[in-house]
Design a protein around this motif. Sequence first.
Motif, PDB file in Angstrom:
ATOM      1  N   ALA A  69       0.825  -1.205   0.000  1.00  0.00           N
ATOM      2  CA  ALA A  69       0.000   0.000   0.000  1.00  0.00           C
ATOM      3  C   ALA A  69       0.866   1.264   0.000  1.00  0.00           C
ATOM      4  O   ALA A  69       0.632   2.196  -0.779  1.00  0.00           O
ATOM      5  N   VAL A  70       1.878   1.307   0.866  1.00  0.00           N
ATOM      6  CA  VAL A  70       2.715   2.500   0.952  1.00  0.00           C
ATOM      7  C   VAL A  70       3.609   2.636  -0.280  1.00  0.00           C
ATOM      8  O   VAL A  70       3.879   3.752  -0.746  1.00  0.00           O
ATOM      9  N   ILE A  71       4.036   1.502  -0.833  1.00  0.00           N
ATOM     10  CA  ILE A  71       4.825   1.549  -2.067  1.00  0.00           C
ATOM     11  C   ILE A  71       3.994   2.128  -3.205  1.00  0.00           C
ATOM     12  O   ILE A  71       4.466   2.970  -3.979  1.00  0.00           O
ATOM     13  N   LEU A  72       2.747   1.686  -3.314  1.00  0.00           N
ATOM     14  CA  LEU A  72       1.867   2.192  -4.369  1.00  0.00           C
ATOM     15  C   LEU A  72       1.592   3.679  -4.189  1.00  0.00           C
ATOM     16  O   LEU A  72       1.654   4.448  -5.150  1.00  0.00           O
ATOM     17  N   TYR A  73       1.315   4.089  -2.948  1.00  0.00           N
ATOM     18  CA  TYR A  73       0.956   5.482  -2.694  1.00  0.00           C
ATOM     19  C   TYR A  73       2.124   6.422  -2.996  1.00  0.00           C
ATOM     20  O   TYR A  73       1.936   7.503  -3.550  1.00  0.00           O
ATOM     21  N   PHE A  74       3.326   6.015  -2.645  1.00  0.00           N
ATOM     22  CA  PHE A  74       4.510   6.858  -2.860  1.00  0.00           C
ATOM     23  C   PHE A  74       5.377   6.294  -3.988  1.00  0.00           C
ATOM     24  O   PHE A  74       6.605   6.397  -3.936  1.00  0.00           O
ATOM     25  N   ALA A 123      -5.042  -0.090   4.457  1.00  0.00           N
ATOM     26  CA  ALA A 123      -3.890   0.792   4.620  1.00  0.00           C
ATOM     27  C   ALA A 123      -3.896   1.901   3.577  1.00  0.00           C
ATOM     28  O   ALA A 123      -3.588   3.057   3.875  1.00  0.00           O
ATOM     29  N   LEU A 124      -4.240   1.539   2.337  1.00  0.00           N
ATOM     30  CA  LEU A 124      -4.255   2.536   1.264  1.00  0.00           C
ATOM     31  C   LEU A 124      -5.286   3.620   1.557  1.00  0.00           C
ATOM     32  O   LEU A 124      -5.021   4.811   1.369  1.00  0.00           O
ATOM     33  N   LEU A 125      -6.448   3.223   2.062  1.00  0.00           N
ATOM     34  CA  LEU A 125      -7.491   4.186   2.403  1.00  0.00           C
ATOM     35  C   LEU A 125      -7.068   5.062   3.574  1.00  0.00           C
ATOM     36  O   LEU A 125      -7.203   6.294   3.523  1.00  0.00           O
ATOM     37  N   ALA A 126      -6.538   4.440   4.639  1.00  0.00           N
ATOM     38  CA  ALA A 126      -6.123   5.198   5.824  1.00  0.00           C
ATOM     39  C   ALA A 126      -4.995   6.165   5.494  1.00  0.00           C
ATOM     40  O   ALA A 126      -4.987   7.316   5.951  1.00  0.00           O
TER      41      ALA A 126
END
Length: 267
Positions: free
Chosen positions: A54-59, A231-234
């Motif tokens: 999730a964090v890899i995708l977001y950033f 996680a992606l939503l939060a």
Amino acid sequence: MPFLTLVLAALIQGITEFLPVSSSGHLILLPQLTGMDDQGQIIDVAVHVGTLFAVILYFWTDVRIALGGLTRLIRGKIDTQGAFLALCLILATIPVVIVGLILKLTGLDMMLRSTAVIGWTMIIFGLVLYWADQTGKTDRTASQWTLKHAVTMGLWQAISLIPGTSRSGITITAARQLGYAREDGAKLAMLMSIPTIIAAGALAGIEVAATANAQAAYDGAIAAVLAFFAALLALSLMMRLLKSVSFTPYVIYRIILGVILLWVAYT
């Protein structure tokens, strides 16, 4: 494993991993306060993998730059933005890896998994976050990250191995104390989470690999997917809110939960 346990573990990890409220503390409390069976290390590893993606995708933009720079760093060159970012992330991860191994080898990691410890750390480090957020300057951006600040934030991150501290919370605290704006400090904290989660996941993954089976893999896959979306939503909501809201709501939550946990622990 009961489906409800999978769902709760995944949602708790996904929602709390990147909020400054301690995901590990909440996962430890899940069986203690509900009476459910402990979800076990396999599920813990799975939900961490979900939040990692999730964090890899977001950033992804920053992650791609760091990965590109990593190849140059391996060749001994620090002549690009990506190489410098990769070096900063590596330096910031070293302290938590060293302290984590020490706690693991001495058995202190299990001794700290108590309701009382989590209650105290919720309150104490919540107040520290409030202090740093209210007194810290906001004149630095993520692009101004330095090697010195990376090491400093890495040392603060090592404290997060005490359950209830919150890895994101303590690194955001360090960033705010160093003068980074809220959104930029959170961004650095999230980027720091990537190598840290990989290191922790690799260590735990080696331990559980021998006991894994088809059913455990199936349960883990479900938990990982659920944790990914939670996680992606939060993460998206927190990063948006930081443009206009301070960390005070999270501090209030930490203090309330901490008081409840101490009441439970001592009565």
